[in-house]
Design a protein around this motif. Structure first.
Motif, PDB file in Angstrom:
ATOM      1  N   ALA A   1       0.022   4.118  -7.530  1.00  0.00           N
ATOM      2  CA  ALA A   1       0.721   3.408  -6.461  1.00  0.00           C
ATOM      3  C   ALA A   1       0.994   4.324  -5.275  1.00  0.00           C
ATOM      4  N   ASP A   2       1.338   5.591  -5.558  1.00  0.00           N
ATOM      5  CA  ASP A   2       1.599   6.532  -4.465  1.00  0.00           C
ATOM      6  C   ASP A   2       0.334   6.786  -3.651  1.00  0.00           C
ATOM      7  N   ARG A   3      -0.805   6.917  -4.350  1.00  0.00           N
ATOM      8  CA  ARG A   3      -2.049   7.152  -3.621  1.00  0.00           C
ATOM      9  C   ARG A   3      -2.422   5.939  -2.778  1.00  0.00           C
ATOM     10  N   ILE A   4      -2.200   4.747  -3.313  1.00  0.00           N
ATOM     11  CA  ILE A   4      -2.509   3.540  -2.540  1.00  0.00           C
ATOM     12  C   ILE A   4      -1.641   3.469  -1.300  1.00  0.00           C
ATOM     13  N   ARG A   5      -0.352   3.725  -1.479  1.00  0.00           N
ATOM     14  CA  ARG A   5       0.538   3.686  -0.326  1.00  0.00           C
ATOM     15  C   ARG A   5       0.163   4.755   0.700  1.00  0.00           C
ATOM     16  N   SER A   6      -0.232   5.946   0.221  1.00  0.00           N
ATOM     17  CA  SER A   6      -0.627   7.012   1.141  1.00  0.00           C
ATOM     18  C   SER A   6      -1.886   6.636   1.907  1.00  0.00           C
ATOM     19  N   ALA A   7      -2.864   6.030   1.204  1.00  0.00           N
ATOM     20  CA  ALA A   7      -4.097   5.628   1.874  1.00  0.00           C
ATOM     21  C   ALA A   7      -3.832   4.546   2.906  1.00  0.00           C
ATOM     22  N   VAL A   8      -2.986   3.560   2.567  1.00  0.00           N
ATOM     23  CA  VAL A   8      -2.653   2.492   3.513  1.00  0.00           C
ATOM     24  C   VAL A   8      -1.926   3.059   4.718  1.00  0.00           C
ATOM     25  N   SER A   9      -1.021   3.998   4.476  1.00  0.00           N
ATOM     26  CA  SER A   9      -0.284   4.613   5.581  1.00  0.00           C
ATOM     27  C   SER A   9      -1.229   5.381   6.499  1.00  0.00           C
ATOM     28  N   THR A  10      -2.175   6.115   5.899  1.00  0.00           N
ATOM     29  CA  THR A  10      -3.147   6.867   6.704  1.00  0.00           C
ATOM     30  C   THR A  10      -4.004   5.932   7.537  1.00  0.00           C
ATOM     31  N   LEU A  11      -4.454   4.846   6.921  1.00  0.00           N
ATOM     32  CA  LEU A  11      -5.281   3.887   7.642  1.00  0.00           C
ATOM     33  C   LEU A  11      -4.509   3.254   8.792  1.00  0.00           C
TER      34      LEU A  11
ATOM     35  N   LEU B   1      -3.505  -4.874   7.073  1.00  0.00           N
ATOM     36  CA  LEU B   1      -2.793  -3.651   6.705  1.00  0.00           C
ATOM     37  C   LEU B   1      -1.354  -3.968   6.314  1.00  0.00           C
ATOM     38  N   ALA B   2      -0.735  -4.893   7.042  1.00  0.00           N
ATOM     39  CA  ALA B   2       0.634  -5.274   6.676  1.00  0.00           C
ATOM     40  C   ALA B   2       0.664  -5.897   5.284  1.00  0.00           C
ATOM     41  N   ALA B   3      -0.349  -6.705   4.982  1.00  0.00           N
ATOM     42  CA  ALA B   3      -0.420  -7.299   3.647  1.00  0.00           C
ATOM     43  C   ALA B   3      -0.625  -6.234   2.580  1.00  0.00           C
ATOM     44  N   LEU B   4      -1.456  -5.236   2.889  1.00  0.00           N
ATOM     45  CA  LEU B   4      -1.684  -4.150   1.926  1.00  0.00           C
ATOM     46  C   LEU B   4      -0.415  -3.357   1.680  1.00  0.00           C
ATOM     47  N   ARG B   5       0.363  -3.133   2.736  1.00  0.00           N
ATOM     48  CA  ARG B   5       1.623  -2.408   2.546  1.00  0.00           C
ATOM     49  C   ARG B   5       2.546  -3.179   1.601  1.00  0.00           C
TER      50      ARG B   5
ATOM     51  N   VAL C   1       3.407  -2.875  -6.201  1.00  0.00           N
ATOM     52  CA  VAL C   1       2.783  -2.237  -7.364  1.00  0.00           C
ATOM     53  C   VAL C   1       3.813  -1.485  -8.187  1.00  0.00           C
ATOM     54  N   GLY C   2       4.780  -0.953  -7.522  1.00  0.00           N
ATOM     55  CA  GLY C   2       5.792  -0.186  -8.232  1.00  0.00           C
ATOM     56  C   GLY C   2       5.623   1.292  -7.983  1.00  0.00           C
ATOM     57  N   SER C   3       6.001   2.090  -8.975  1.00  0.00           N
ATOM     58  CA  SER C   3       5.901   3.541  -8.843  1.00  0.00           C
ATOM     59  C   SER C   3       4.787   4.064  -9.731  1.00  0.00           C
ATOM     60  N   GLY C   4       4.484   5.316  -9.512  1.00  0.00           N
ATOM     61  CA  GLY C   4       3.434   5.948 -10.295  1.00  0.00           C
ATOM     62  C   GLY C   4       2.416   6.618  -9.386  1.00  0.00           C
ATOM     63  N   PRO C   5       1.585   7.511  -9.954  1.00  0.00           N
ATOM     64  CA  PRO C   5       0.595   8.243  -9.141  1.00  0.00           C
ATOM     65  C   PRO C   5      -0.373   7.315  -8.420  1.00  0.00           C
TER      66      PRO C   5
END
Length: 404
Positions: A215-225, A199-203, A209-213
């Protein structure tokens, strides 16, 4: 248990008492009839003795009057010349000097007094039998009370060998269960901690990845997990957990729909959301959020990409209802859909089980039906916080009906 033993003793002793009463009544009645018959024979013999020495009618009448059967009008004598002395007639029982003595059998009354006396003795004996019958069962009842009050601790009892063996089996099963639970907690803790590294590696990758929809969804999914993993670890230490608290269902659903609406937009799904007014339930926000995520994950995983989704919250009469429905093909086996580990749809079945447990924790229910969109509809009823409402019964049940 004591009442069961009492009923069994009463039935057994009652049957014995009935047999005893019937037998005693028959014997007493038979004895009374035999005594009456013997008295009649003596009266007939006395009259026959007089007939053997005299044929005087007055002497014979006096003898008949002095007998019990004659005084009762049951004894008569027919002389050789045909003269009848006495009344009653009946069965010939003796003869002398050409005369015949006849006696009509006496009516023997039923010995009610004796029977009532026997009945009283039987009642006392019945009570004594029940009292004495309980004594051998006292060690068994004491041992059963110890077993019934030994939940969550080792059983120590002295009693019949069978119950001691049962207590030993219960202790062994309890120890085995405790060991299995401890191993399960250790395994979950180990797996959860192992997940933190990837999970730390995914964060880090998500930040790169940068910005954008996307990237935001990926960050949100990683945060939720990551949040879910933390919650699992906290659940392994219940003594350190904070109280469940309360949460607003409408706010939690709105917050989670921000995440799921992006997925719906990517798949071209029509998403209907109607949360209504604030509705508070006695659940932690994280717990309710996990319920919403579990239900929507089932929808997105098991329905076609174009299938519509509907989410609504309704507050009414002390209950808060959360409805998640879809336009898929529905549930193939609704009878087992709410069983943990068996969904019938190729998944683990844990999503509906999580939702069921959350609803029942508030005194509510879960319902699986066919919804207005044509597919499955999961309807959760939560007991509203600080509200008096009638108990929901049954706690979990399933319906599979046609379109409403």
């Amino acid at each position: 248990m004591r009442s069961v033993i009492t009923r069994a003793l009463l039935i057994a002793a009652g049957l014995v008492t009935v047999v005893f009463l019937v037998t005693a009544g028959f014997l007493v009645f038979t004895h009374a009839a035999a005594v009456a018959e013997a008295a009649d024979q003596r009266d007939a013999a006395a009259v026959a003795a007089v007939l053997a020495v005299s044929s005087n009618a007055d002497d014979i009448r006096g003898t008949i009057a002095r007998t019990s059967a004659g005084a009762a009008g049951r004894l008569s004598v027919v002389l050789a010349d045909g003269t009848r002395l006495g009344v009653g007639g009946g069965t010939p029982v003796a003869s002398a000097g050409g005369a015949v003595v006849s006696i009509r059998p006496a009516v023997v009354p039923f010995p009610f007094g004796a029977v009532f006396g026997v009945l009283g003795i039987s009642a006392v004996a019945l009570a004594a039998a029940v009292w004495l019958g309980h004594r051998p069962f006292t060690p068994v009842l004491d041992a059963l009370r110890v077993l019934a009050s030994a939940a969550g601790r080792r059983v120590r009892l002295r009693g019949p060998k069978e119950l001691e063996a049962l207590a030993a089996s219960i202790d062994e099963a309890s120890e085995r269960t405790a060991q299995l639970l401890a191993k399960e907690r250790e395994m979950i803790a180990d797996v959860s901690h192992r997940l933190r590294t990837p999970l730390a590696a995914l964060r880090l990758d998500a930040d790169a990845v940068g910005s954008g929809p996307v990237a935001d969804r990926i960050r949100s999914a990683v945060s939720t997990l990551g949040h879910d993993v933390d919650r699992i670890i906290q659940a392994l230490q219940p003594e350190e957990r904070e109280s469940a608290g309360t949460c607003d269902v409408a706010s939690v659903v709105e917050a989670r729909m921000k995440f799921w609406s992006a997925h719906a937009a990517d798949q071209g799904r029509m998403l209907e959301v109607d949360v209504g007014e604030p509705a508070w339930v006695p659940l932690a926000p994280d717990a309710l959020g996990a319920v919403v995520d579990a239900l929507l994950e089932n929808v997105f995983r098991h329905t076609p990409a174009a299938a519509p989704v509907g989410v609504s919250v309704v507050r009414h009469a002390g209950w808060v209802t959360l409805v998640v429905e879809d336009g898929g093909t529905g549930v193939a086996d609704p009878s087992s859909a709410l069983h943990r580990g068996s969904s019938g749809g190729g998944s683990t079945g844990l999503g509906l089980d999580i939702a069921r447990a959350a609803a029942e924790a508030t005194g509510g229910t879960i319902h699986l039906e066919r919804g207005r969109l044509g597919g499955a509809r999961v309807r959760l009823r939560f007991g509203e916080a600080n509200s008096h409402h009638s108990p929901a019964s049954p706690r979990a049940w399933r319906l599979w009906r046609g379109h409403p």
